[in-house]
Motif scaffolding. Sequence first.
Motif, PDB file in Angstrom:
ATOM      1  N   ALA A   1       1.231  -0.863  -0.005  1.00 39.77           N
ATOM      2  CA  ALA A   1       0.586   0.050  -0.066  1.00 39.77           C
ATOM      3  C   ALA A   1       0.758   1.492  -0.218  1.00 39.77           C
ATOM      4  O   ALA A   1       1.632   1.298   1.168  1.00 39.77           O
ATOM      5  CB  ALA A   1      -0.869  -0.051   0.878  1.00 39.77           C
ATOM      6  N   PHE A   2       0.510   2.195  -0.593  1.00 38.61           N
ATOM      7  CA  PHE A   2       1.481   3.501  -0.993  1.00 38.61           C
ATOM      8  C   PHE A   2       0.630   4.397  -0.353  1.00 38.61           C
ATOM      9  O   PHE A   2      -0.511   5.064  -1.624  1.00 38.61           O
ATOM     10  CB  PHE A   2       1.945   3.636  -2.383  1.00 38.61           C
ATOM     11  CG  PHE A   2       3.162   5.012  -2.384  1.00 38.61           C
ATOM     12  CD1 PHE A   2       3.959   5.151  -2.241  1.00 38.61           C
ATOM     13  CD2 PHE A   2       2.752   6.117  -3.411  1.00 38.61           C
ATOM     14  CE1 PHE A   2       5.199   5.773  -1.842  1.00 38.61           C
ATOM     15  CE2 PHE A   2       3.207   6.502  -3.487  1.00 38.61           C
ATOM     16  CZ  PHE A   2       4.268   6.539  -2.946  1.00 38.61           C
ATOM     17  N   VAL A   3       0.773   4.756   0.418  1.00 38.82           N
ATOM     18  CA  VAL A   3      -0.139   5.754   0.784  1.00 38.82           C
ATOM     19  C   VAL A   3       0.238   7.455   1.813  1.00 38.82           C
ATOM     20  O   VAL A   3       1.191   7.003   1.977  1.00 38.82           O
ATOM     21  CB  VAL A   3      -0.356   5.297   2.373  1.00 38.82           C
ATOM     22  CG1 VAL A   3      -1.617   6.013   3.571  1.00 38.82           C
ATOM     23  CG2 VAL A   3      -1.651   4.189   2.593  1.00 38.82           C
ATOM     24  N   ASN A   4       0.143   8.565   1.282  1.00 38.18           N
ATOM     25  CA  ASN A   4       0.683   9.690   2.026  1.00 38.18           C
ATOM     26  C   ASN A   4       2.025   9.511   1.329  1.00 38.18           C
ATOM     27  O   ASN A   4       3.410   9.837   2.428  1.00 38.18           O
ATOM     28  CB  ASN A   4       0.420   9.631   2.810  1.00 38.18           C
ATOM     29  CG  ASN A   4       0.803  11.230   3.465  1.00 38.18           C
ATOM     30  OD1 ASN A   4       0.812  12.365   2.593  1.00 38.18           O
ATOM     31  ND2 ASN A   4       0.809  11.821   4.687  1.00 38.18           N
ATOM     32  N   GLY A   5       2.914   8.678  -0.077  1.00 43.36           N
ATOM     33  CA  GLY A   5       4.278   8.531  -0.141  1.00 43.36           C
ATOM     34  C   GLY A   5       5.203   8.129   0.106  1.00 43.36           C
ATOM     35  O   GLY A   5       6.403   7.871   0.900  1.00 43.36           O
TER      36      GLY A   5
END
Length: 508
Positions: free
Chosen positions: A23-27
């Motif tokens: 998961a790529f979340v807020n960088g």
Amino acid sequence: MGFARKEYQFLADLGLGPRNPGAFVNGVWRGAGPSVTSTNPANNQVIAEVMEASMQDYEDGMKACKGASKLWMQIPAPKRGEIVRQIGDALRAKLQYLGRLVSLEMGKILPEGIGEVQEIIDMCDYAVGLSRQLNGSVIPSERPNHMMLEVWNPLGIVGVITAFNFPCAVLGWNACIALVCGNCVVWKGAPTTPLITIAMTEIVAGVLEKNNLPGAIFTSFCGGAEIGQAIACDRRIPLVSFTGSSKVGQMVQQTVNERFGKCLLELSGNNAIIVMDDADIQLAVRSVLFAAVGTAGQRCTTCRRLLLHESIYQTVLDQLIGVYKQVKIGDPLEKGTLLGPLHTPASKENYIKGIEVIKSQGGKILIGGSILEGEGNFVQPTIVEISSDAPVVKEELFAPVLYVMKFKTLKEAIDINNSVPQGLSSSIFTRKPEIIFKWIGPLGSDCGIVNVNIPTNGAEIGGAFGGEKATGGGREAGSDSWKQYMRRSTCTINYGSELPLAQGINFG
């Protein structure tokens, strides 16, 4: 674990390891959901492990994405185009590695894997030019001292749900245009190709970071139906682009419609090639081979029905069977392989079941019809002689199975072409102008892609890609597809001191 194998060492150059947060979340990479394995369909051995997104990962990602959208939509479109140009350059630098990963994890042969990544690069180039052409219009007003304008603004966030068979190209069709149009992107890749999702995201994230832009502009999740359902239900996502089966696509559409969102659907295909009595037979045979066997029959544009004029029926069939006998089946990464494996063991089972149904409905196997014993998901390319009225012909069997049938007249061939629920791609082989223009006209093919003397697959990005009926009606890539990713406002400006009304109405 397979990741340690020498031939997998290139994966490290794509930012992949034996265990990968999905998961790529807020960088930032994270992943609190279930742990899944990515497998090689050529031998069903594990490549690497991925920790999928949890619902908390999703919610945190969406909050950040919503915030980033306020910034991204205010950046001038040509500047957004510059970011997409840099994404294209970053993809060019990793083209061979990414293409190899597509081949390894999805199962398509290496030239097709490289071609798929090249398609995203081409889409980046297309979108860069488009970023300076998101034109509105000036409309003459009937009222004095009034001006009417048509203005296009970003939607905000575009959700993209992609399928295993084109695990990154379909992202490119959507994301490149969505980004230059001023939208942030939320991507859920296919559950069975998580390494491609991670590798693609790594490249986009690197470009955003280099330009001091929020990583949340491009948010991605590895996950299953739960994440897909969340995207469909999420009112923060005005447009959801979904690629997959007609059955699931219909459910996505209903969910998105319930919240008055917009859907862009790319669903099933059941594509036909018609060969007329005046056709270039060698050209037709080569085209059918590529269209029916390419990607092991797992393209939405795969040729599934071959309609042959009765006068050349046996000639074409004999030549086609001859070239089918020469198809090299094997490891998709090996040079010379034309037919790789099906994507999963379940796909192989569906092929076996499909062949049984075909036989039960009067289908005659002319070549193929069996699986290849061994550790991979390999099956034989298959040609079946069958009636166009058989129920199985109306369905999409996602495997290299080609139904062959004969016809007498052009009208009969067009009727057969149009008789299935799907309406994606179609092609006719002929030299006669009167047939060509009938075929592409209102009484011709009812598909979104209508070809002449080329296969049903291999569409160029400059044209809008998509189909009618159960194919969903969506259009991606070229032409004016960009308009789906924006909202249109009709603006009327009164620069005078009077208040004339339209239609000459006098309100006192």
